[in-house]
Design a protein around this motif. Structure first.
Motif, PDB file in Angstrom:
ATOM      1  N   ASN A  81       0.836  -1.206   0.000  1.00  0.00           N
ATOM      2  CA  ASN A  81       0.000   0.000   0.000  1.00  0.00           C
ATOM      3  C   ASN A  81       0.868   1.253   0.000  1.00  0.00           C
ATOM      4  O   ASN A  81       0.576   2.219  -0.713  1.00  0.00           O
ATOM      5  CB  ASN A  81      -0.917   0.015   1.231  1.00  0.00           C
ATOM      6  CG  ASN A  81      -2.121  -0.894   1.044  1.00  0.00           C
ATOM      7  OD1 ASN A  81      -2.328  -1.453  -0.030  1.00  0.00           O
ATOM      8  ND2 ASN A  81      -2.902  -1.051   2.100  1.00  0.00           N
ATOM      9  N   THR A  82       1.935   1.223   0.838  1.00  0.00           N
ATOM     10  CA  THR A  82       2.844   2.375   0.887  1.00  0.00           C
ATOM     11  C   THR A  82       3.419   2.646  -0.490  1.00  0.00           C
ATOM     12  O   THR A  82       3.505   3.783  -0.939  1.00  0.00           O
ATOM     13  CB  THR A  82       3.987   2.096   1.886  1.00  0.00           C
ATOM     14  OG1 THR A  82       3.417   1.840   3.164  1.00  0.00           O
ATOM     15  CG2 THR A  82       4.946   3.267   1.973  1.00  0.00           C
TER      16      THR A  82
ATOM     17  N   ASP B  42       4.036   7.241   4.540  1.00  0.00           N
ATOM     18  CA  ASP B  42       4.294   7.834   3.229  1.00  0.00           C
ATOM     19  C   ASP B  42       3.799   9.267   3.216  1.00  0.00           C
ATOM     20  O   ASP B  42       3.098   9.701   4.127  1.00  0.00           O
ATOM     21  CB  ASP B  42       3.620   7.016   2.118  1.00  0.00           C
ATOM     22  CG  ASP B  42       2.113   6.992   2.244  1.00  0.00           C
ATOM     23  OD1 ASP B  42       1.491   8.060   2.106  1.00  0.00           O
ATOM     24  OD2 ASP B  42       1.537   5.903   2.497  1.00  0.00           O
TER      25      ASP B  42
ATOM     26  N   ILE C 224      -5.732   9.187   2.620  1.00  0.00           N
ATOM     27  CA  ILE C 224      -6.989   8.460   2.425  1.00  0.00           C
ATOM     28  C   ILE C 224      -8.144   9.350   2.865  1.00  0.00           C
ATOM     29  O   ILE C 224      -8.261   9.679   4.044  1.00  0.00           O
ATOM     30  CB  ILE C 224      -6.994   7.148   3.234  1.00  0.00           C
ATOM     31  CG1 ILE C 224      -5.761   6.313   2.874  1.00  0.00           C
ATOM     32  CG2 ILE C 224      -8.284   6.365   3.003  1.00  0.00           C
ATOM     33  CD1 ILE C 224      -5.592   5.067   3.717  1.00  0.00           C
TER      34      ILE C 224
ATOM     35  N   GLY D 123      -7.806   0.943  -6.529  1.00  0.00           N
ATOM     36  CA  GLY D 123      -6.946   0.437  -7.592  1.00  0.00           C
ATOM     37  C   GLY D 123      -7.515  -0.861  -8.141  1.00  0.00           C
ATOM     38  O   GLY D 123      -8.732  -1.034  -8.206  1.00  0.00           O
TER      39      GLY D 123
ATOM     40  N   MET E 109      -7.550  -6.367  -4.322  1.00  0.00           N
ATOM     41  CA  MET E 109      -8.730  -7.053  -3.812  1.00  0.00           C
ATOM     42  C   MET E 109      -9.443  -6.223  -2.759  1.00  0.00           C
ATOM     43  O   MET E 109     -10.526  -6.577  -2.312  1.00  0.00           O
ATOM     44  CB  MET E 109      -8.332  -8.388  -3.186  1.00  0.00           C
ATOM     45  CG  MET E 109      -7.762  -9.396  -4.169  1.00  0.00           C
ATOM     46  SD  MET E 109      -7.359 -10.942  -3.332  1.00  0.00           S
ATOM     47  CE  MET E 109      -8.670 -11.984  -3.937  1.00  0.00           C
ATOM     48  N   GLY E 110      -8.774  -5.151  -2.311  1.00  0.00           N
ATOM     49  CA  GLY E 110      -9.381  -4.318  -1.276  1.00  0.00           C
ATOM     50  C   GLY E 110      -9.429  -4.987   0.081  1.00  0.00           C
ATOM     51  O   GLY E 110     -10.275  -4.685   0.917  1.00  0.00           O
ATOM     52  N   LEU E 111      -8.502  -5.907   0.317  1.00  0.00           N
ATOM     53  CA  LEU E 111      -8.509  -6.644   1.577  1.00  0.00           C
ATOM     54  C   LEU E 111      -7.278  -6.358   2.433  1.00  0.00           C
ATOM     55  O   LEU E 111      -7.135  -6.880   3.535  1.00  0.00           O
ATOM     56  CB  LEU E 111      -8.563  -8.157   1.304  1.00  0.00           C
ATOM     57  CG  LEU E 111      -9.827  -8.681   0.617  1.00  0.00           C
ATOM     58  CD1 LEU E 111      -9.651 -10.144   0.218  1.00  0.00           C
ATOM     59  CD2 LEU E 111     -11.027  -8.525   1.537  1.00  0.00           C
ATOM     60  N   GLY E 112      -6.388  -5.503   1.913  1.00  0.00           N
ATOM     61  CA  GLY E 112      -5.102  -5.299   2.590  1.00  0.00           C
ATOM     62  C   GLY E 112      -5.234  -4.665   3.964  1.00  0.00           C
ATOM     63  O   GLY E 112      -4.708  -5.172   4.946  1.00  0.00           O
TER      64      GLY E 112
HETATM   65  N1  LIG Z   1      -0.806   4.309   2.045  1.00  0.00           N
HETATM   66  C1  LIG Z   1      -1.936   4.646   1.403  1.00  0.00           C
HETATM   67  N2  LIG Z   1      -2.033   5.843   0.784  1.00  0.00           N
HETATM   68  C2  LIG Z   1      -3.170   6.187   0.142  1.00  0.00           C
HETATM   69  N3  LIG Z   1      -4.248   5.399   0.039  1.00  0.00           N
HETATM   70  C3  LIG Z   1      -4.203   4.197   0.627  1.00  0.00           C
HETATM   71  C4  LIG Z   1      -3.043   3.742   1.327  1.00  0.00           C
HETATM   72  N4  LIG Z   1      -3.291   2.508   1.818  1.00  0.00           N
HETATM   73  C5  LIG Z   1      -4.540   2.193   1.414  1.00  0.00           C
HETATM   74  N5  LIG Z   1      -5.091   3.207   0.706  1.00  0.00           N
HETATM   75  C6  LIG Z   1      -6.449   3.254   0.125  1.00  0.00           C
HETATM   76  O1  LIG Z   1      -7.241   2.282   0.770  1.00  0.00           O
HETATM   77  C7  LIG Z   1      -7.758   1.368  -0.201  1.00  0.00           C
HETATM   78  C8  LIG Z   1      -7.874  -0.001   0.410  1.00  0.00           C
HETATM   79  O2  LIG Z   1      -6.581  -0.541   0.661  1.00  0.00           O
HETATM   80  P1  LIG Z   1      -6.414  -2.114   0.708  1.00  0.00           P
HETATM   81  O3  LIG Z   1      -7.401  -2.635   1.681  1.00  0.00           O
HETATM   82  O4  LIG Z   1      -4.989  -2.444   0.967  1.00  0.00           O
HETATM   83  O5  LIG Z   1      -6.863  -2.573  -0.735  1.00  0.00           O
HETATM   84  P2  LIG Z   1      -6.085  -2.512  -2.130  1.00  0.00           P
HETATM   85  O6  LIG Z   1      -4.654  -2.190  -1.859  1.00  0.00           O
HETATM   86  O7  LIG Z   1      -6.266  -3.879  -2.692  1.00  0.00           O
HETATM   87  O8  LIG Z   1      -6.750  -1.451  -2.949  1.00  0.00           O
HETATM   88  C9  LIG Z   1      -6.839   1.465  -1.367  1.00  0.00           C
HETATM   89  O9  LIG Z   1      -7.465   1.088  -2.585  1.00  0.00           O
HETATM   90  C10 LIG Z   1      -6.454   2.930  -1.339  1.00  0.00           C
HETATM   91  O10 LIG Z   1      -7.434   3.728  -1.947  1.00  0.00           O
END
Ligand SMILES: Nc1ncnc2c1ncn2[C@@H]1O[C@H](COP(=O)(O)OP(=O)(O)O)[C@@H](O)[C@H]1O
Ligand SMILES: [Mg+2]
Lengths: 137, 288
Positions: free
Chosen positions: A51-52, A80, A85, A99, A102-105
């Motif tokens: 994500n970073t 970062d 967000i 992006g 999967m939106g599960l991170g």
């Molecule tokens: N470090 C970050 N900076 C900006 N946006 C972030 C960051 N981490 C997560 N996000 C936002 O949160 C959403 C969900 O993150 P995540 O659950 O990891 O799903 P994914 O990475 O699969 O999109 C991301 O799609 C993004 O829009």
């Protein structure tokens, strides 16, 4: 909580994610986490580091060994100075991704770790802090 | 931190250089925890080289900032030393100890008896101590980076090795995945696998992930992509080698793999594939 030691790494490319994973692995093994917990921590680190890199446009990770009277743990900070967000609750929802992920991170990392904290400001950046504890032996 | 000492540091050292070197080497050689991978000759060499560059650099007057050009040769030498030692199998602490172990013989030469005032001597010790700490840290960091570069190269080599798609039975192919499943690797796996499915007319493909160290959502996405592509070819996928800790992590991440057939081991997957192909086996103990 006291920070016993810490290691800082920049996250600027895909290889850096591997390095973060390897460092995290080293520390979790050092702390004698069970294999299951080691795997969980490494996967959480992998999610947050990605994500970073992908959403935060790169940043850094800080891997800390932390202690409290009864327990010892690993704390991971991902920082970062990216876009931030706008809607944290939404970002934490399972399946929500801006992006092609999967939106599960974020939700996953929260479930995989014991403590989860996220701070984010639009156009300033994001900081995610997660901790996993183990009893002192 | 630019405390001045009346007698320049380098003069305090240059007179006793040989003595310091001899004692330093002696100490290093007698250290029982010393890594046996480093030959004595190279230890002697690095030590005298270090002293030479050390004296040279501090003669130029900068004892604080090892990032400055005066220290470039020293940094270069330490980087090489780190690289060599990393490949000789030394530990990072071993490598840092190389430098920290110089403190004792060096500081022994800076005691007041050597004509220094008490404060002067302790200021010098303080300055040198900080300096050696910096050099030691630099060495340990470089060591770590070298080792990471080695690991990365090996990982890359592993990834670049062709992906073996094995025909295990009529209509059944299997891929043992080893290493990190990134996009590039997934692409190679997919192409090779689909081609093999066509070539062998297989109906079942087994993806074994025993050798995949970490499964995160990206890895899962890549696996699912491969499964879908296989289905489009009219074949079915079985994923095997999901270790219990990986299974748990997948659940916590919230990844839904319910519509994918999974088996604990490759053997189980092969059994399943054969059963689906209508094969059955009997074991005849009398012929064993
Ligand atoms: N470090 C970050 N900076 C900006 N946006 C972030 C960051 N981490 C997560 N996000 C936002 O949160 C959403 C969900 O993150 P995540 O659950 O990891 O799903 P994914 O990475 O699969 O999109 C991301 O799609 C993004 O829009
Ligand atoms: Mg993510």
């Amino acid at each position: 909580m006291a920070v016993k030691s810490q290691e800082e790494r920049s996250i600027a490319n895909e290889d850096d994610i591997l390095d973060v994973r390897n460092s995290v692995k080293r520390v979790t093994a050092l702390l004698n986490f069970s294999l299951v917990n080691q795997t969980k921590i490494i996967s959480a680190a992998s999610e947050l580091a990605r994500n970073t890199l992908e959403h935060g446009k790169g940043g850094k990770s800080i891997i800390q060994l932390v202690t409290e009277p009864e327990r010892i743990g690993i704390r991971l900070i991902f920082e970062d100075t990216g876009p931030g967000i706008p809607d944290l609750a939404r970002a934490l929802e399972d399946g929500y991704s801006t992006g092609r992920g999967m939106g599960l991170g974020l939700g996953g990392a929260k479930r995989l770790m014991d403590d989860f904290d996220i701070e984010s400001k639009e156009n300033e950046g994001t900081r995610v802090t997660v901790t996993k504890w183990t009893e002192k032996n | 931190m630019t405390r001045e000492t009346a007698v320049p540091l380098h003069e305090m050292i240059s007179g006793a250089k040989e003595e310091i070197l001899t004692e330093w080497i002696k100490n290093q050689l007698s250290d029982k925890s010393r890594s046996k991978g480093v030959p004595e000759a190279s230890l002697r060499n690095s030590s005298s080289e270090f002293i030479r560059l050390f004296e040279e650099a501090i003669t130029k007057g900068n004892v604080d900032d090892i990032e400055k050009p005066e220290w470039e040769e020293m940094r270069h030498m330490l980087a090489e030393l780190s690289a060599t030692r990393a490949s000789q199998g030394s530990t990072p602490s071993d490598t840092a100890k190389f430098i920290f172990s110089l403190k004792e013989p060096l500081f022994a030469r800076l005691t007041p008896e050597k004509g220094q005032g008490n404060t002067e001597a302790s200021a010098a010790v303080w300055q040198l101590s900080l300096l050696l700490d910096k050099l030691g840290l630099y060495t340990a960091e470089t060591f770590q980076r070298t080792r990471e570069a080695i690991i990365r190269r090996q990982q890359k080599e592993m990834l670049e090795m062709s992906t073996p798609v094995i025909k295990v039975w009529d209509g059944v192919v299997a891929v043992p995945l080893i290493g990190t499943l990134d996009s590039a690797r997934t692409q190679i796996v997919m192409e090779t696998l689909l081609q093999k499915i066509v070539d062998t007319g297989s109906r079942i493909a087994i993806l074994d992930i025993t050798g995949v160290p970490t499964v995160d959502t990206q890895t899962a996405q890549h696996l699912m992509k491969t499964v879908s592509a296989t289905r489009l070819m009219g074949a079915e996928c079985i994923i095997s080698g999901i270790r219990p800790q990986i299974a748990q992590t997948i659940v916590h991440l919230g990844i839904d793999i319910n519509d994918i057939v999974t088996k604990a081991t490759m053997a189980d997957a092969i059994k399943e594939a054969l059963a689906r192909g209508g094969w059955s086996f009997e074991r005849h103990l009398e012929s064993v």
